[in-house]
Design a protein around this motif. Sequence first.
Motif, PDB file in Angstrom:
ATOM      1  N   SER A 103      46.445  46.515  37.971  1.00  0.00           N
ATOM      2  CA  SER A 103      45.727  47.179  36.836  1.00  0.00           C
ATOM      3  C   SER A 103      44.534  48.184  37.032  1.00  0.00           C
ATOM      4  O   SER A 103      43.801  47.919  37.895  1.00  0.00           O
ATOM      5  N   GLU A 104      43.721  49.185  35.578  1.00  0.00           N
ATOM      6  CA  GLU A 104      42.788  49.949  36.311  1.00  0.00           C
ATOM      7  C   GLU A 104      41.828  49.111  36.124  1.00  0.00           C
ATOM      8  O   GLU A 104      40.548  48.480  36.522  1.00  0.00           O
ATOM      9  N   LEU A 105      41.778  48.050  35.062  1.00  0.00           N
ATOM     10  CA  LEU A 105      40.685  46.902  35.028  1.00  0.00           C
ATOM     11  C   LEU A 105      40.595  45.896  35.633  1.00  0.00           C
ATOM     12  O   LEU A 105      39.549  45.334  36.426  1.00  0.00           O
ATOM     13  N   ALA A 106      41.443  45.373  36.216  1.00  0.00           N
ATOM     14  CA  ALA A 106      41.594  44.691  37.715  1.00  0.00           C
ATOM     15  C   ALA A 106      40.980  45.372  38.704  1.00  0.00           C
ATOM     16  O   ALA A 106      40.681  44.805  39.981  1.00  0.00           O
ATOM     17  N   VAL A 107      41.098  46.637  38.677  1.00  0.00           N
ATOM     18  CA  VAL A 107      41.032  47.052  40.323  1.00  0.00           C
ATOM     19  C   VAL A 107      39.682  47.617  39.527  1.00  0.00           C
ATOM     20  O   VAL A 107      38.394  47.680  40.419  1.00  0.00           O
ATOM     21  N   LYS A 108      38.667  47.870  38.263  1.00  0.00           N
ATOM     22  CA  LYS A 108      37.166  48.103  38.697  1.00  0.00           C
ATOM     23  C   LYS A 108      36.646  46.788  38.659  1.00  0.00           C
ATOM     24  O   LYS A 108      35.510  46.617  39.226  1.00  0.00           O
ATOM     25  N   ARG A 109      37.213  45.527  38.370  1.00  0.00           N
ATOM     26  CA  ARG A 109      37.038  43.865  38.713  1.00  0.00           C
ATOM     27  C   ARG A 109      36.886  43.772  39.467  1.00  0.00           C
ATOM     28  O   ARG A 109      35.879  43.680  40.674  1.00  0.00           O
ATOM     29  N   PHE A 110      37.721  44.496  40.930  1.00  0.00           N
ATOM     30  CA  PHE A 110      37.644  44.443  42.248  1.00  0.00           C
ATOM     31  C   PHE A 110      36.141  45.105  43.180  1.00  0.00           C
ATOM     32  O   PHE A 110      36.103  44.398  43.734  1.00  0.00           O
ATOM     33  N   LEU A 111      35.890  46.486  42.433  1.00  0.00           N
ATOM     34  CA  LEU A 111      34.390  47.566  42.924  1.00  0.00           C
ATOM     35  C   LEU A 111      33.457  46.490  42.371  1.00  0.00           C
ATOM     36  O   LEU A 111      33.291  46.824  43.666  1.00  0.00           O
ATOM     37  N   ARG A 112      33.953  45.555  41.563  1.00  0.00           N
ATOM     38  CA  ARG A 112      32.749  45.355  41.229  1.00  0.00           C
ATOM     39  C   ARG A 112      32.435  43.917  42.432  1.00  0.00           C
ATOM     40  O   ARG A 112      31.289  43.823  42.295  1.00  0.00           O
ATOM     41  N   GLU A 113      33.603  43.536  42.653  1.00  0.00           N
ATOM     42  CA  GLU A 113      33.289  41.808  43.401  1.00  0.00           C
ATOM     43  C   GLU A 113      32.812  42.973  44.885  1.00  0.00           C
ATOM     44  O   GLU A 113      31.830  41.653  45.853  1.00  0.00           O
ATOM     45  N   ILE A 114      33.026  43.684  45.671  1.00  0.00           N
ATOM     46  CA  ILE A 114      33.972  44.592  47.169  1.00  0.00           C
ATOM     47  C   ILE A 114      32.323  45.220  47.297  1.00  0.00           C
ATOM     48  O   ILE A 114      31.717  45.155  48.372  1.00  0.00           O
TER      49      ILE A 114
ATOM     50  N   GLU B  23      46.881  61.804  41.353  1.00  0.00           N
ATOM     51  CA  GLU B  23      46.108  62.063  40.367  1.00  0.00           C
ATOM     52  C   GLU B  23      47.509  62.039  39.304  1.00  0.00           C
ATOM     53  O   GLU B  23      47.808  61.519  38.431  1.00  0.00           O
ATOM     54  N   SER B  24      48.566  62.966  40.305  1.00  0.00           N
ATOM     55  CA  SER B  24      49.846  62.738  38.799  1.00  0.00           C
ATOM     56  C   SER B  24      50.557  61.314  39.010  1.00  0.00           C
ATOM     57  O   SER B  24      51.836  60.902  38.332  1.00  0.00           O
ATOM     58  N   MET B  25      50.284  61.116  40.194  1.00  0.00           N
ATOM     59  CA  MET B  25      51.213  59.395  39.710  1.00  0.00           C
ATOM     60  C   MET B  25      49.953  57.879  39.076  1.00  0.00           C
ATOM     61  O   MET B  25      50.919  57.648  38.918  1.00  0.00           O
ATOM     62  N   LEU B  26      48.851  58.211  38.230  1.00  0.00           N
ATOM     63  CA  LEU B  26      48.581  56.930  38.216  1.00  0.00           C
ATOM     64  C   LEU B  26      48.018  57.945  36.400  1.00  0.00           C
ATOM     65  O   LEU B  26      48.118  59.343  36.012  1.00  0.00           O
ATOM     66  N   HIS B  27      48.128  56.748  34.958  1.00  0.00           N
ATOM     67  CA  HIS B  27      47.355  57.512  33.807  1.00  0.00           C
ATOM     68  C   HIS B  27      45.954  56.713  34.039  1.00  0.00           C
ATOM     69  O   HIS B  27      45.790  55.312  33.786  1.00  0.00           O
ATOM     70  N   LEU B  28      44.577  56.701  34.928  1.00  0.00           N
ATOM     71  CA  LEU B  28      43.639  56.236  34.383  1.00  0.00           C
ATOM     72  C   LEU B  28      42.638  57.203  33.663  1.00  0.00           C
ATOM     73  O   LEU B  28      43.145  58.369  33.416  1.00  0.00           O
ATOM     74  N   SER B  29      41.636  56.334  33.180  1.00  0.00           N
ATOM     75  CA  SER B  29      40.930  56.309  31.901  1.00  0.00           C
ATOM     76  C   SER B  29      39.931  58.494  32.375  1.00  0.00           C
ATOM     77  O   SER B  29      39.790  58.101  34.140  1.00  0.00           O
TER      78      SER B  29
END
Length: 357
Positions: free
Chosen positions: A136-147, A258-264
Amino acid sequence: MDSSVAIFSRFRRPTQNTPLSQLCGSKRLFRNRYKVLQTLGRGGFGVTYLAKDVSLPGSPECVIKQLCPKVNNPAILQRASERFEREAKTLAQLGSHAQVPQLLDYFQEQGEFYLVQEYIRGVNLAKEVRNVGPLSELAVKRFLREILPVLDYIHRNQVIHRDIKPLNIIRCEDDGRLVLIDFGAVKEQIVEVDDMTQRGQSTQFVGTVGFAPPEQISLRPVFASDIYAIGMTCLYLLTGRPPMEFDCDPLTGEIMWESMLHLSDHFGKVLSKMLKCSVVDRYQSAEQVLRALELEPYLDKLADCMNTKTRSHESEAEAVEAPRYLSPIARRAQEIRDWRSRLLAKQRTRKNLVSPV
């Protein structure tokens, strides 16, 4: 081991019958110390083996990376050796971070270069996505904050990783931390031309096509090249699709995702800037990406405070008729301005009353 693509490679392809491969599963030890258990991976730059260090209590597992340069000239071999020593010391310095494998040993034997690093037991992010599906978007944001803090640490030590991708990021089995493995810098630095007088200077690409940005493919990697690779890794985590499955704009070369994802809206803009083809349009550091992510919870309040347009008298009147939301700071500032206006009006009235006729 990575699946790096070598162009005009000066590394010879490792054969099946390397000295270490012949020791796999046998009782014989490599350098009277390492019991080679199995081959972990094989690529254009060498072979990676899982081994045990029987010289230490408990015989802990480790990884032996055999780099295979094609060097025939003794003078060239000496220069390659010096570069290997220098880069190995850099890896040893980076290994003091909990999210970078520790370098345990490095040496040369019969014209081959070897690195021994701690074995990170866990699952790489590519396998994780295959097992559980896109994140999910939330999980990927968590990934970025860790890596991203790890990447910032590496860049502050003047090292460009050059091969960031899901296969090279492992989620540790013990505590769930992300560990960044398989630095491309050491592979690039030990490469030398083995016959410059006859063939001229060859070129060597270190990285993975699709995850590497244009400037890295052109053999001019910069710190922002790793930012692009992190962005492509995010796309993989969000979609489960490798980079080559995305179309690109034929005019700009930008990845069309962009057309493949629904992100904030905000995260979409952050990811888009990480993936810019032009280096100057991309985030220049991991710290900049982290700062952009941290701004998201405050965007509504910041938008009001950052309004720099000068209002006309007409627009101010309209604002009175149609009140809008003001943050506490903005409301306080407006109250102070109103108070000062009333005070000045009183002072002018008092002055007019006491003025002689």
